[in-house]
Design a protein around this motif. Structure first.
Motif, PDB file in Angstrom:
ATOM      1  N   TYR A   1      -8.890  -9.814   9.967  1.00 55.25           N
ATOM      2  CA  TYR A   1      -8.977  -8.788   8.927  1.00 55.25           C
ATOM      3  C   TYR A   1      -7.633  -8.131   8.633  1.00 55.25           C
ATOM      4  N   PHE A   2      -6.730  -8.130   9.612  1.00 54.59           N
ATOM      5  CA  PHE A   2      -5.475  -7.396   9.440  1.00 54.59           C
ATOM      6  C   PHE A   2      -4.224  -8.198   9.803  1.00 54.59           C
TER       7      PHE A   2
ATOM      8  N   TRP B   1      -2.458 -10.002   8.103  1.00 49.77           N
ATOM      9  CA  TRP B   1      -1.505 -10.027   6.993  1.00 49.77           C
ATOM     10  C   TRP B   1      -0.498  -8.884   7.059  1.00 49.77           C
TER      11      TRP B   1
ATOM     12  N   HIS C   1      -9.471  -1.057   5.479  1.00 50.46           N
ATOM     13  CA  HIS C   1      -9.282  -2.404   4.957  1.00 50.46           C
ATOM     14  C   HIS C   1      -9.517  -2.399   3.444  1.00 50.46           C
TER      15      HIS C   1
ATOM     16  N   SER D   1      -1.856   0.256   2.256  1.00 50.52           N
ATOM     17  CA  SER D   1      -1.836  -0.198   0.859  1.00 50.52           C
ATOM     18  C   SER D   1      -0.425  -0.476   0.367  1.00 50.52           C
TER      19      SER D   1
ATOM     20  N   LEU E   1      -0.100  -4.127   0.137  1.00 51.28           N
ATOM     21  CA  LEU E   1      -1.262  -4.778  -0.455  1.00 51.28           C
ATOM     22  C   LEU E   1      -0.917  -6.152  -1.035  1.00 51.28           C
TER      23      LEU E   1
ATOM     24  N   TYR F   1      -1.569  -8.738   1.410  1.00 52.14           N
ATOM     25  CA  TYR F   1      -2.989  -9.026   1.564  1.00 52.14           C
ATOM     26  C   TYR F   1      -3.445 -10.028   0.510  1.00 52.14           C
ATOM     27  N   TYR F   2      -3.043  -9.809  -0.731  1.00 49.30           N
ATOM     28  CA  TYR F   2      -3.450 -10.726  -1.794  1.00 49.30           C
ATOM     29  C   TYR F   2      -2.862 -12.122  -1.570  1.00 49.30           C
TER      30      TYR F   2
ATOM     31  N   TYR G   1      -2.249 -13.389   1.338  1.00 51.02           N
ATOM     32  CA  TYR G   1      -3.040 -13.928   2.449  1.00 51.02           C
ATOM     33  C   TYR G   1      -4.381 -14.473   1.951  1.00 51.02           C
TER      34      TYR G   1
END
Length: 362
Positions: free
Chosen positions: A202-203, A205, A301, A345, A348, A351-352, A354
């Motif tokens: 979940y994290f 990234w 998240h 954030s 972020l 994250y995208y 990933y």
């Protein structure tokens, strides 16, 4: 069993956050695999409001220092045991150029009570090599991190609030009302795993850089224990003529094994501070969770608001964690977000990226 929060990880960040949540009236379960090593347990617990070769005041020092003082005072009263020792930090100038750098910066009024004295010559302490003088820094000290963790662990065990085991990610289920882990339900789960967050689906990234740090414990009976010293390494009194000397910074070997090179680097730097005899008693290594922009990571998240992270304090956890734990706890209670400087954030886009890579997987 239903909890308000599950906290995964009980190093410095997780311990301070879980204690803070409990003090605010929440029912908290901590899941942590017992380990004798780890960055929090081997660290000297240094709190230094002035950091680096450029003599910069630590980020948000005016906010973090009083919050840390209040938190550790309260923790000592709670356990009836001294855990934090206030000591001045003697930052020794390594050269005339470094002295000049400080003199050029020190004219501003932002330093306040953080600078107790500036010495342009040696303080004439027989055991210290300081031909160019240094600055005496106030509001410093060190936390007995391992002792604090042991006390908090014992308290959790006594109240049945600790699962002493490795967190099994495959047993975690996300629900509309929060999370379920094995037979435990909670409204929210917070990961405080240090560098191990890189294995967290979940994290992972987040831009955590595992940074190995090696630390020595030495016996140096001729060294004054009423002061913390800093010149390339910190030298922190821990009692009985013993001092912790550290730490190295190694991004190339993300393991917890002490090395001959690490010991050599520390002893060479320690010998620049004192020429008096000493004996190496212990040698440890741990891995800090450093972040690209040197600021912590906290927040929910992006897609699963029942999951959060509280991490990335690097070598500044003793200074930053007490205030940030209160700040984060208040945000979780109110449904608001933490300050932008620490909110995840800000990464972020990672994250995208990933998610895109995951979508490409067969």
């Amino acid at each position: 069993m239903k909890y308000d929060f599950i906290v995964v990880g009980h190093g410095l960040a997780g311990a301070i956050l879980s204690y803070t949540l409990r003090k605010r009236g929440h029912k908290v379960l901590v899941i942590d695999e017992p380990r004798a090593t780890g960055a929090s347990r081997v660290a000297a617990g240094l709190l230094n409001p002035i950091a680096g070769k450029r003599f910069a005041k630590s980020w948000l020092a005016d906010t973090f220092v009083p919050a840390a003082d209040a938190f550790y005072d309260e923790l000592e009263a709670h356990f009836g045991q001294e855990l934090f020792t206030h000591k001045p930090i003697y930052k020794i100038f390594s050269s005339i150029e470094e002295q000049n750098t400080w003199m050029a910066k020190s004219g501003g009024g932002e330093w306040g009570a953080y600078i107790l004295a500036t010495h342009t010559q040696s303080i004439n302490q027989e055991s210290i090599n300081d031909p160019n003088g240094g600055i005496m820094i106030g509001h410093g000290g060190n936390l007995r991190v391992a002792e604090m963790l042991d006390l908090l662990t014992q308290e959790l065990q006594g109240q049945g609030l600790l699962l002493p085991e490795r967190f099994e990610m495959e047993k975690l289920e996300l629900t509309e009302g929060g999370v379920t882990y094995k037979k435990v339900e909670a409204a929210h789960l917070i990961f405080c795993e240090g560098f191990q967050v890189l294995q967290n689906p979940y994290f992972k990234w987040l831009p955590i850089q595992p940074t190995k740090g090696e630390v020595l414990e030495v016996e140096a009976q001729n060294l004054d224990p009423e002061c913390i010293y800093n010149k390339g390494v910190y030298v922190v009194p821990v009692g009985g003529g013993r001092f912790k000397v550290g730490a190295t910074y190694n991004w190339r070997q993300p393991d917890e094994e002490p090395t001959p090179d690490g010991q050599q680097e520390l002893t060479e730097r320690f010998s620049q501070i004192t020429s008096k005899p000493y004996q190496v008693l212990h040698h440890w290594a741990g891995i800090r969770p450093a972040v690209r922009d040197r600021k912590p990571l906290a927040g929910r998240h992006p897609q699963h608001p029942q999951l959060s992270v509280f991490n990335g304090m690097g070598s500044k956890g003793v200074l930053m964690a007490p205030y940030l734990a209160q700040h984060f706890a208040a945000a979780l209670e109110s449904g608001t977000e933490v300050m932008p400087d620490v909110h995840i954030s800000r990464y972020l886009s990672l994250y995208y990226d990933y998610i895109k890579e995951q979508d490409k997987q067969p």
